[in-house]
Write an enzyme that holds these catalytic residues in place. Structure first.
Site, PDB file in Angstrom:
ATOM      1  N   ASP A  55      -4.741   5.466   5.879  1.00  0.00           N
ATOM      2  CA  ASP A  55      -3.496   5.397   6.673  1.00  0.00           C
ATOM      3  C   ASP A  55      -2.545   6.519   6.239  1.00  0.00           C
ATOM      4  OD1 ASP A  55      -1.581   2.824   4.866  1.00  0.00           O
ATOM      5  OD2 ASP A  55      -3.041   4.298   4.136  1.00  0.00           O
TER       6      ASP A  55
ATOM      7  N   ASP B  29      -2.923   9.359   0.788  1.00  0.00           N
ATOM      8  CA  ASP B  29      -4.179   9.415   1.557  1.00  0.00           C
ATOM      9  C   ASP B  29      -4.552  10.869   1.845  1.00  0.00           C
ATOM     10  OD1 ASP B  29      -2.358   7.065   2.548  1.00  0.00           O
ATOM     11  OD2 ASP B  29      -4.385   6.365   2.962  1.00  0.00           O
TER      12      ASP B  29
ATOM     13  N   ASN C 112       0.653   2.635   6.565  1.00  0.00           N
ATOM     14  CA  ASN C 112       1.872   3.399   6.221  1.00  0.00           C
ATOM     15  C   ASN C 112       2.685   3.734   7.474  1.00  0.00           C
ATOM     16  OD1 ASN C 112       1.611   3.607   3.391  1.00  0.00           O
ATOM     17  ND2 ASN C 112       0.055   5.215   3.645  1.00  0.00           N
TER      18      ASN C 112
ATOM     19  N   THR D 144      -8.448   3.382   1.782  1.00  0.00           N
ATOM     20  CA  THR D 144      -7.212   3.643   1.022  1.00  0.00           C
ATOM     21  C   THR D 144      -5.994   3.125   1.787  1.00  0.00           C
ATOM     22  OG1 THR D 144      -6.950   5.848   2.003  1.00  0.00           O
ATOM     23  CG2 THR D 144      -8.217   5.693  -0.060  1.00  0.00           C
TER      24      THR D 144
ATOM     25  N   PHE E 187       0.933  -3.037  -1.257  1.00  0.00           N
ATOM     26  CA  PHE E 187       1.104  -2.807   0.179  1.00  0.00           C
ATOM     27  C   PHE E 187      -0.187  -2.984   0.988  1.00  0.00           C
ATOM     28  CE2 PHE E 187       3.237  -1.160   3.847  1.00  0.00           C
ATOM     29  CZ  PHE E 187       2.310  -0.395   4.535  1.00  0.00           C
ATOM     30  N   ASN E 188      -1.286  -2.358   0.583  1.00  0.00           N
ATOM     31  CA  ASN E 188      -2.513  -2.413   1.388  1.00  0.00           C
ATOM     32  C   ASN E 188      -3.026  -3.839   1.546  1.00  0.00           C
ATOM     33  OD1 ASN E 188      -2.532   0.354   1.786  1.00  0.00           O
ATOM     34  ND2 ASN E 188      -3.914   0.772   0.069  1.00  0.00           N
TER      35      ASN E 188
ATOM     36  N   HIS F  79      -1.966   7.309  -5.612  1.00  0.00           N
ATOM     37  CA  HIS F  79      -2.832   6.129  -5.609  1.00  0.00           C
ATOM     38  C   HIS F  79      -4.224   6.431  -5.034  1.00  0.00           C
ATOM     39  CE1 HIS F  79       0.878   3.695  -6.084  1.00  0.00           C
ATOM     40  NE2 HIS F  79       1.361   4.348  -5.068  1.00  0.00           N
ATOM     41  N   ASP F  80      -4.243   6.895  -3.792  1.00  0.00           N
ATOM     42  CA  ASP F  80      -5.503   6.965  -3.041  1.00  0.00           C
ATOM     43  C   ASP F  80      -6.463   8.003  -3.621  1.00  0.00           C
ATOM     44  OD1 ASP F  80      -3.663   6.453   0.032  1.00  0.00           O
ATOM     45  OD2 ASP F  80      -4.474   5.024  -1.401  1.00  0.00           O
TER      46      ASP F  80
HETATM   47  O1  RIB Z   1       0.338   0.616  -2.473  1.00  0.00           O
HETATM   48  C1  RIB Z   1      -0.108   1.941  -2.338  1.00  0.00           C
HETATM   49  C2  RIB Z   1      -1.000   2.076  -1.147  1.00  0.00           C
HETATM   50  O2  RIB Z   1      -0.291   1.715   0.039  1.00  0.00           O
HETATM   51  C3  RIB Z   1      -1.475   3.519  -0.908  1.00  0.00           C
HETATM   52  O3  RIB Z   1      -2.726   3.502  -0.296  1.00  0.00           O
HETATM   53  C4  RIB Z   1      -0.437   4.059   0.024  1.00  0.00           C
HETATM   54  O4  RIB Z   1      -0.949   5.138   0.817  1.00  0.00           O
HETATM   55  C5  RIB Z   1      -0.182   2.861   0.900  1.00  0.00           C
HETATM   56  O5  RIB Z   1      -1.216   2.814   1.874  1.00  0.00           O
HETATM   57 CA    CA Z   2      -2.994   4.664   1.839  1.00  0.00          CA
END
Ligand code: RIB
Ligand code: CA
Length: 298
Positions: free
Chosen positions: A10, A15, A39, A117, A154-155, A227-228
């Site tokens: 996303d 990403d 996102n 991701t 979040f994901n 993160h990703d």
């Molecule tokens: O919490 C971080 C994740 O949520 C990452 O993948 C960021 O891109 C969002 O998608």
């Molecule tokens: Ca992401």
């Protein structure tokens, strides 16, 4: 021998950097990208994925536009982190290609690693279709605190039902969560090392400049967790992240904790060990890999 991967994402600043890391690394071969609402809305995440491939000169890689909403909940986006476009900050080239009409299920041949991701909506739909998935390396979840609510990352939060389906599917899954991504902060010094290194280096530096604003304001961090990119890095070099094989359950019906990845880190529930969960990372080696690889891109 490179590992074929499919990224389900996303974009999203991290990403985008994950996609570039994959393109710059001979250990993996990016077969295709599937986008998901997360996102930002899926029209924006799809356009962003096409732009990132255009930047890297890899418009040959197919991008399929995936789910525009979670399985059963209204979409929650993250403009407060990624901006209205989903990739605020750098100027990116206009895409020269349109989304592909491929069926990503056909990309998932034996040996292909699926690297989600974003929210797991597309992956859950593949599981429900009975599509054979060899292995998943997901950026998402958290053993400890969340980042969109105190309890949820979040994901996982955007589509808890999808995460529950995927973690209950029996597909081998590695969870790269906030516990490890927050240990590896990409700082302005790191960004400055890339700023003059080609278009991709400049864009990554500018993406991190924008991404840094949220993390400085929220956490007081001197840097951002990419993160990703850590999920892709784990496929490139599985020695970077230390994992524990344990049970992970997903909360889907709680007033306070929806989307929580309940990680039985110390095996107290006797639940089936359905995931390899990241508990530590060699942060300097991860960050050096990321910088060195992005610097090789045009
Ligand atoms: O919490 C971080 C994740 O949520 C990452 O993948 C960021 O891109 C969002 O998608
Ligand atoms: Ca992401």
């Amino acid at each position: 021998m490179s590992t074929p991967i499919v990224i389900d994402c996303d974009p999203g600043h991290d990403d985008a950097i994950a996609i570039l890391l994959a393109l710059a690394s001979p250990e993996v071969e990016l077969r295709g990208i599937v986008t998901v609402a997360g996102n930002q809305t899926v029209d924006k995440t799809t356009r962003n994925a096409l732009k990132v491939l255009e930047l890297a000169g890899r418009a040959d890689i197919p991008v399929v536009s995936g789910a525009d909403a979670p399985l059963r909940r209204p979409l929650r986006t993250a403009p407060h982190v990624h901006g209205e476009s989903g990739l605020d900050g750098p100027d990116l080239p206009e895409p020269s290609t349109e989304p592909s009409r491929d069926d990503p299920a056909e990309w998932l041949e034996p040996g292909v690693v699926l690297v989600p991701t974003g929210p797991l909506t597309n992956v859950a739909r593949l599981v429900e279709r009975g599509v054979a998935i060899e292995r998943i390396v997901w950026m998402g979840g958290a053993i400890g605190e969340g980042n969109i609510t105190p309890a949820a990352e979040f994901n996982a939060f955007v589509d808890p039902e999808a995460a529950a389906i995927v973690f209950g599917s029996g597909v081998p899954i590695t969870m790269i969560g906030l516990d490890v991504t927050h240990k590896a902060l990409f700082t302005r010094e790191h960004a400055d090392r890339l700023r003059g290194r080609g278009s991709a280096g400049r864009v990554v530096a500018e993406l991190s400049d924008f991404f840094q604003v949220f993390h400085e304001r929220r956490y007081g961090f001197d840097g951002s967790p990419i993160h990703d990119a850590m999920a892709v890095a784990h496929v490139i070099d599985p020695t970077l992240v230390t994992t524990v094989h344990c049970n992970v359950g997903i909360e889907t019906s709680s007033r306070l904790c929806d989307g929580r990845t309940v990680v039985d880190r110390w095996l107290v529930t006797g639940g089936p060990r359905n995931a390899h969960v990241g508990v530590d990372v060699d942060a300097p080696r991860f960050l050096e890999l990321l910088i060195e690889r992005i610097a090789t891109l045009p």
